[in-house]
Each structure stands twice: as C-alpha cells, then as structure tokens.
Design a protein around this motif. Structure first.
Motif, PDB file in Angstrom:
ATOM      1  N   UNK A 121       2.057   6.068  -5.258  1.00 12.90           N
ATOM      2  CA  UNK A 121       2.683   7.413  -5.366  1.00 12.90           C
ATOM      3  C   UNK A 121       3.978   7.062  -5.320  1.00 12.90           C
ATOM      4  N   UNK A 122       4.599   6.878  -4.082  1.00 16.94           N
ATOM      5  CA  UNK A 122       6.158   6.445  -4.321  1.00 16.94           C
ATOM      6  C   UNK A 122       6.642   5.887  -5.304  1.00 16.94           C
ATOM      7  N   UNK A 123       6.095   4.652  -5.683  1.00 19.74           N
ATOM      8  CA  UNK A 123       6.705   4.040  -6.842  1.00 19.74           C
ATOM      9  C   UNK A 123       6.541   4.915  -7.927  1.00 19.74           C
ATOM     10  N   UNK A 124       5.441   5.478  -8.279  1.00 14.58           N
ATOM     11  CA  UNK A 124       5.445   6.451  -9.549  1.00 14.58           C
ATOM     12  C   UNK A 124       6.398   7.530  -9.563  1.00 14.58           C
ATOM     13  N   UNK A 125       6.533   8.417  -8.295  1.00 12.13           N
ATOM     14  CA  UNK A 125       7.636   9.379  -8.074  1.00 12.13           C
ATOM     15  C   UNK A 125       9.075   8.960  -8.487  1.00 12.13           C
ATOM     16  N   UNK A 126       9.440   7.646  -7.835  1.00 14.87           N
ATOM     17  CA  UNK A 126      10.666   6.969  -7.912  1.00 14.87           C
ATOM     18  C   UNK A 126      10.975   6.751  -9.255  1.00 14.87           C
ATOM     19  N   UNK A 127       9.949   6.141 -10.017  1.00 16.76           N
ATOM     20  CA  UNK A 127      10.166   5.684 -11.394  1.00 16.76           C
ATOM     21  C   UNK A 127      10.347   6.938 -12.111  1.00 16.76           C
ATOM     22  N   UNK A 128       9.509   8.050 -11.838  1.00 14.37           N
ATOM     23  CA  UNK A 128       9.811   9.199 -12.625  1.00 14.37           C
ATOM     24  C   UNK A 128      11.130   9.697 -12.484  1.00 14.37           C
ATOM     25  N   UNK A 129      11.743   9.706 -11.213  1.00 14.16           N
ATOM     26  CA  UNK A 129      13.189  10.188 -11.172  1.00 14.16           C
ATOM     27  C   UNK A 129      14.260   9.236 -11.670  1.00 14.16           C
ATOM     28  N   UNK A 130      13.805   7.937 -11.926  1.00 18.64           N
ATOM     29  CA  UNK A 130      14.984   7.067 -12.650  1.00 18.64           C
ATOM     30  C   UNK A 130      14.872   7.525 -14.182  1.00 18.64           C
ATOM     31  N   UNK A 131      13.680   7.783 -14.661  1.00 18.67           N
ATOM     32  CA  UNK A 131      13.473   8.110 -16.111  1.00 18.67           C
ATOM     33  C   UNK A 131      13.960   9.692 -16.390  1.00 18.67           C
ATOM     34  N   UNK A 132      14.020  10.278 -15.330  1.00 20.71           N
ATOM     35  CA  UNK A 132      14.513  11.671 -15.714  1.00 20.71           C
ATOM     36  C   UNK A 132      15.816  11.779 -15.510  1.00 20.71           C
ATOM     37  N   UNK A 133      16.743  10.689 -15.436  1.00 18.59           N
ATOM     38  CA  UNK A 133      18.120  10.798 -15.231  1.00 18.59           C
ATOM     39  C   UNK A 133      18.500   9.564 -16.359  1.00 18.59           C
ATOM     40  N   UNK A 171      19.388  12.494  -5.643  1.00 15.25           N
ATOM     41  CA  UNK A 171      19.269  14.190  -5.599  1.00 15.25           C
ATOM     42  C   UNK A 171      17.614  14.315  -5.880  1.00 15.25           C
ATOM     43  N   UNK A 172      17.147  13.803  -7.130  1.00 13.51           N
ATOM     44  CA  UNK A 172      15.775  14.131  -7.446  1.00 13.51           C
ATOM     45  C   UNK A 172      14.851  13.511  -6.436  1.00 13.51           C
ATOM     46  N   UNK A 173      14.990  12.298  -5.745  1.00  7.88           N
ATOM     47  CA  UNK A 173      14.131  11.569  -4.736  1.00  7.88           C
ATOM     48  C   UNK A 173      14.376  12.568  -3.758  1.00  7.88           C
ATOM     49  N   UNK A 174      15.464  13.091  -3.335  1.00  2.31           N
ATOM     50  CA  UNK A 174      15.600  13.669  -1.781  1.00  2.31           C
ATOM     51  C   UNK A 174      14.844  15.310  -2.013  1.00  2.31           C
ATOM     52  N   UNK A 175      15.020  15.713  -3.363  1.00  7.66           N
ATOM     53  CA  UNK A 175      14.131  16.819  -3.449  1.00  7.66           C
ATOM     54  C   UNK A 175      12.675  16.860  -3.639  1.00  7.66           C
ATOM     55  N   UNK A 176      12.034  15.541  -3.859  1.00  5.92           N
ATOM     56  CA  UNK A 176      10.891  15.258  -3.995  1.00  5.92           C
ATOM     57  C   UNK A 176      10.040  15.852  -2.997  1.00  5.92           C
ATOM     58  N   UNK A 177       9.286  16.752  -2.600  1.00  5.91           N
ATOM     59  CA  UNK A 177       8.489  17.098  -1.657  1.00  5.91           C
ATOM     60  C   UNK A 177       7.465  15.897  -1.058  1.00  5.91           C
ATOM     61  N   UNK A 178       6.922  15.415  -1.888  1.00  2.00           N
ATOM     62  CA  UNK A 178       5.984  14.349  -1.888  1.00  2.00           C
ATOM     63  C   UNK A 178       6.556  13.127  -1.249  1.00  2.00           C
ATOM     64  N   UNK A 191      17.795   8.982   3.208  1.00  2.00           N
ATOM     65  CA  UNK A 191      17.082   9.146   4.558  1.00  2.00           C
ATOM     66  C   UNK A 191      17.622   9.951   5.507  1.00  2.00           C
ATOM     67  N   UNK A 192      18.928   9.778   5.603  1.00  2.00           N
ATOM     68  CA  UNK A 192      19.679  10.928   6.721  1.00  2.00           C
ATOM     69  C   UNK A 192      20.073  12.016   6.221  1.00  2.00           C
ATOM     70  N   UNK A 193      20.039  12.280   5.035  1.00  2.00           N
ATOM     71  CA  UNK A 193      20.263  13.814   4.700  1.00  2.00           C
ATOM     72  C   UNK A 193      19.961  14.867   5.592  1.00  2.00           C
ATOM     73  N   UNK A 194      18.740  14.974   5.782  1.00  2.00           N
ATOM     74  CA  UNK A 194      18.356  15.824   6.626  1.00  2.00           C
ATOM     75  C   UNK A 194      18.918  15.855   7.948  1.00  2.00           C
ATOM     76  N   UNK A 195      19.093  14.841   8.632  1.00  4.49           N
ATOM     77  CA  UNK A 195      19.821  14.750  10.048  1.00  4.49           C
ATOM     78  C   UNK A 195      21.230  15.137   9.953  1.00  4.49           C
ATOM     79  N   UNK A 196      21.879  14.963   8.974  1.00  6.06           N
ATOM     80  CA  UNK A 196      23.232  15.352   8.960  1.00  6.06           C
ATOM     81  C   UNK A 196      23.538  16.932   8.134  1.00  6.06           C
ATOM     82  N   UNK A 197      22.525  17.423   7.723  1.00  8.86           N
ATOM     83  CA  UNK A 197      22.658  18.688   6.760  1.00  8.86           C
ATOM     84  C   UNK A 197      23.465  19.670   7.497  1.00  8.86           C
ATOM     85  N   UNK A 198      23.683  19.660   8.675  1.00 10.61           N
ATOM     86  CA  UNK A 198      24.466  20.734   9.399  1.00 10.61           C
ATOM     87  C   UNK A 198      26.088  20.317   9.313  1.00 10.61           C
TER      88      UNK A 198
END
Length: 194
Positions: free
Chosen positions: A63-75, A94-101, A166-173
């Motif tokens: 599932x991770x592979x498919x979602x990341x592949x989709x993000x690459x194809x989308x850009x 940005x697409x991967x970071x916004x992908x809830x799954x 991976x760290x985006x949420x941690x440093x969002x503030x």
C-alpha cells in the motif's frame, strides 16, 4: 452477499485489496487491520488475499509503495534542470505528507516505518532514486546541477526529503507547511547547485 459494481470489476484484484486496506487503515487504525476485513471490503475471498500477500504487513508495505508511486506519477517532470527537478521532488513530498493513509501507517506502525524507511531500500524508494538520478544526470548535462555520482546525489535528496516528511508534524509550530516547502526547496537547491 455483496454485489460487485462495474467499477469494482474494472479494478484489478490487487487494486481492490490495496483500496480495502487503505479504507481499513483510515477506519480502524493500522493495528486493527485484518486480512479478513480487507477481503470483506474488497469483496473477494480470504484465500485470494493470502495468495497475493502472506500477512497484513506485506499488504501495508504494498500500500505504501502504491501510494508513493501514485504521488510520483501525479507530479510529472516539468523539464530539464535543477529548478524543475527540485520542484518535482518537493511536489511529491507534499503529496506524500498530505496522504492520510501513508502518514497513518508511518505514525501508527513504527516497526513497519523503521523497516520501510531505514533498514532497506524498498520498491518505491528505489523507483524514486532511479527517477531522481535520471533527472540529476540530465540537469548535470545541462549545467544546473553540480558534478558528482548521480546515485549518491539522489540518495542524499531522498534522505533530506524523507526526513522532512517524517519530521514535519514535529516542527509544525516553528515551520508551518508553506515555510517547510520553502526551506526544503532551498535545502535541495543549495545541495545540488554547481
């Protein structure tokens, strides 16, 4: 018995399994995803799932592979050079970071995340490396990326980008999403500049 729509019939069994797994991740969380529930949601038998995947962990990795592949194809690539290359890498991030799954799997299953991100190069990471290395080579030939081994440069771009995701949420503030994009763009441009 569940009915299967024409849309479901058009999807491959693997796509149905991965879509069902994504639904389960969002509905129940990673820890409560089961092969039985995936089979039920995909409207296929459990043996059909087992023939393709031995366990939920392998389904989540696929599932991770498919979602990341989709993000690459989308850009898609926007041209040759450092600027289009960096824009593509940042766009995929940005697409991967916004992908809830993807983010749910990475946050909720630290063991899978560590295996997927740090113990080996997975299918999607290898695909990303191949794509970025090819674009780096073209940008080197064009003169906008510094000389160097394209695979090594691509690996560093992957590491920089992966750690940012991976760290985006941690440093969002400190570094809100728009600023994070700006800083990642600066970091990659600075690293690749001649």
């Amino acid at each position: 018995m569940m009915s299967i729509s024409n849309e479901d019939q058009a999807m491959s069994v693997e796509e149905r399994i991965l879509d069902a797994a994504a639904d389960c991740v969002l509905a129940f969380g990673v820890d409560r995803v089961t092969l039985a529930e995936i089979a039920r949601r995909a409207a296929i038998s459990r043996p059909t799932v087992y023939r393709r995947h031995p366990d939920t962990r392998s389904i989540l990795a696929a599932l991770l592979t498919a979602r990341i592949t989709h993000a690459l194809d989308a850009v898609p690539s926007a041209g040759v050079g450092r600027a289009p290359l960096v824009d593509r890498v940042v766009g995929v991030a940005q697409l991967v970071r916004r992908d809830d799954v993807v983010m749910s799997v990475l946050r909720q299953d630290p063991n899978l995340a560590m295996s997927y991100l740090s113990e080996r190069l997975g299918t999607s990471q290898q695909m990303l490396l191949d794509t970025v290395a090819g674009e780096i080579k073209s940008a080197q030939d064009e003169g906008s990326v510094r000389p160097g081994d394209v695979r090594q440069l691509a690996v560093m771009c992957l590491l920089i980008t992966q750690s940012t995701i991976l760290a985006a949420q941690m440093v969002e503030a400190i570094l809100p999403a728009d600023d994070l994009v700006t800083q990642l763009t600066l970091a990659l441009n600075g690293y690749l500049a001649p």
